[in-house]
Design an enzyme around this catalytic site. Structure first.
Site, mmCIF file in Angstrom:
data_model
loop_
_atom_site.group_PDB
_atom_site.id
_atom_site.type_symbol
_atom_site.label_atom_id
_atom_site.label_comp_id
_atom_site.label_asym_id
_atom_site.label_seq_id
_atom_site.Cartn_x
_atom_site.Cartn_y
_atom_site.Cartn_z
ATOM 1 C CG MET A 1 37.060 -66.137 -3.098
ATOM 2 S SD MET A 1 35.766 -66.509 -1.932
ATOM 3 C CE MET A 1 36.809 -66.106 -0.508
ATOM 4 C CG LEU A 158 38.457 -62.269 -1.914
ATOM 5 C CD1 LEU A 158 40.557 -62.443 -1.739
ATOM 6 C CD2 LEU A 158 38.086 -62.583 0.036
ATOM 7 C CB SER A 159 39.130 -64.822 -4.759
ATOM 8 O OG SER A 159 39.663 -65.943 -5.208
ATOM 9 C CB ALA A 160 36.227 -65.036 -8.672
ATOM 10 C CG HIS A 296 42.684 -68.358 -2.142
ATOM 11 N ND1 HIS A 296 43.476 -67.119 -2.829
ATOM 12 C CD2 HIS A 296 41.239 -67.765 -2.053
ATOM 13 C CE1 HIS A 296 42.724 -66.850 -4.084
ATOM 14 N NE2 HIS A 296 41.376 -67.186 -3.996
#
Length: 487
Positions: A1, A158-160, A296
């Site tokens: 992401m 997820l991610s950020a 990712h």
């Protein structure tokens, strides 16, 4: 992401925008394709408080949801949306199956050019401020609407969205009973966008206590209880370096005061290794899920199996159903958390030699076998209530835990660790002095994004070059630490 600091993602933004639904153009009042009418629909809530973070709120609840059901908050990654995350992540399946509501906060380009949650901005990701405060208002609105159980509110992202999840767990430990950070960052790793890249790409070289202090300082004076935290990280992630998973582990085990020695390790589908860290009661408090070879994204596993979920897409990767194992870890399946069989009692060391040690424990009702873990790695699965481990090094201490396994293969809660020390003299630790290139070539270290990290400890050794030399000490099989000051 992608993150706003990743230049290469900007070149993909146009493609990603075609795959992600924009905040301005979505219509979420009708059921998503393939959703059974009885299962409920994803809907927008247009009024949920003062909304200082300028977020949108979407929610999903199965038909006939009872009062006092759990509530899950799920945060999307950059370039994604609430509907995108709902469609791919698999949370709808388990909301329908196990009976809980899901809230999907959504940010947009007005907040960030790539629609990322602001996990790196202290004006937006701290208690009572900005996006964090907006999410808290969404929780309060959903609890009032559904009569949710305030002791069973969870957050994942997820991610950020994973970075914001970690921040929310630190900001509101009095709100969230547990969390899951998927390919994300430790709580308060960065406080400015400029500092975000350092978190994404490499180690911050902080101690576990320093990481834990970032959580404790997010809500000064709070003494617990602290959330149960699941961490998901792909080993081939080049957007969020794998060391972030280790740093998250260090952060939350330190907050819980349980140290970084694993209580148990087991394999899961999709080349996934689950390592758990138990609290004083023997219940897993932190779980690190490492997916070998995964890049990712969010781990999904399309299919109709009980432990399968989700659908593939951009940043939704076909490996293992992370939502299933996260929900089990939180106890949303009504098991009280992964490991419904109790921990074996009476685990003890009955004898030792210079190359082996013998263990015994009390039987657990309902157990078909037992997993024995040495230093967190499973070494045997006897049906008896004793085991002799052989082939050990002389004069060396080993930590053992034991967990019961039922007839369906479900692994119960691991016992408290016991230490066995073999007789004789321990061999001197091996030390290796070489440049970073040769350390990697020899298999004592690994490189990521131009930097080298010691195997096992993940200590940052500097640039991947012949010009930097370190001494590594092997303190355990495959576990190396920097020992430049003497070995």
């Amino acid at each position: 992401m992608p993150f706003p600091s990743v230049r290469k993602v900007l070149r993909r933004a146009a493609v990603a925008a075609a795959l992600a639904t924009s905040a301005a153009g979505m219509s979420l009042m009708a059921p998503l394709a393939g959703t059974a009418a009885a299962a409920g629909t994803l809907q927008q809530v247009t009024s949920f408080g003062s909304n200082p973070g300028n977020l949108a709120m979407y929610e999903y609840a199965p038909a006939g949801l009872p009062a006092n059901a759990p509530l899950v908050v799920a945060l999307h990654g950059c370039t994604q949306s609430a509907s995108d995350y709902h469609a791919h992540s698999g949370w709808q399946k388990f909301a329908d199956q196990w009976g809980f509501a899901v809230v999907y906060p959504q940010t947009g380009s007005a907040n960030n050019s790539l629609s990322c949650f602001s996990w790196f901005d202290s004006a937006k990701d701290t208690r009572g401020r900005g996006e964090a405060a907006s999410v808290k208002q969404m929780v309060d609105t959903a609890v009032a609407q559904y009569g949710s159980d305030r002791s069973r509110i969870f957050v994942t992202g997820l991610s950020a969205g994973g970075g914001m999840t970690a921040d929310l767990l630190a900001d509101y430990p009095d709100v969230f009973a547990g969390g899951a950070v998927d390919s994300g960052l430790p709580a308060q790793c960065a406080t400015t966008q400029t500092a975000a890249s350092g978190c994404q790409y490499g180690s911050q070289n902080l101690t576990a206590k320093q990481w834990g202090d970032k959580v404790r300082n997010s809500y000064p004076g709070y003494t617990g209880p602290w959330p149960r935290v699941a961490i998901w990280q792909g080993s081939s992630d080049t957007t969020v370096a794998p060391v972030n998973g280790t740093e998250l582990r260090d952060q939350w085990t330190d907050v819980r005061g349980i140290g970084q020695t694993p209580s148990a390790t087991r394999g899961l589908p999709g080349n996934t290794t689950e390592t758990t860290y138990d609290d004083a009661t023997g219940k897993p408090a932190v779980a690190l899920f490492t997916i070998s070879g995964m890049a990712h994204g969010l781990a999904v596993d399309p299919g109709s199996g009980a432990d399968q979920c989700g659908s593939t897409g951009t940043y939704y990767l076909d490996t293992v159903c992370s939502s299933y194992h996260t929900a089990k870890f939180w106890g949303l399946d009504s098991s009280g958390g992964e490991g419904s069989l109790p921990a074996p009692s009476g685990v003890s060391v009955t004898s030792t030699t210079d190359t082996g040690t013998s263990l015994s424990w009390n039987a657990v009702s309902g157990a078909a076998s037992y997993n024995v873990y040495r230093n967190g790695t499973e070494v045997a699965s006897p049906t008896a209530t004793s085991y002799t481990d052989t082939g050990l090094s002389a004069g060396t201490s080993y930590s053992y835990t034991v967990a019961a396994v039922d007839s369906a293969g479900a692994v119960g809660t691991a016992s408290a660790p016991v230490t066995a020390t073999t007789s004789g003299s321990a061999p001197a630790p091996a030390c290796y002095t070489a440049d970073n290139y040769d350390q990697v070539k020899a298999g004592r270290a690994h490189q990521s994004l131009g930097y080298v990290y010691a195997d096992g400890s993940d200590q940052n050794m500097g640039l991947y070059t012949l010009a930097v030399t370190h001494t590594l000490k092997e303190t355990g099989p495959g576990y190396f630490v920097i020992a430049d000051s003497g070995c």
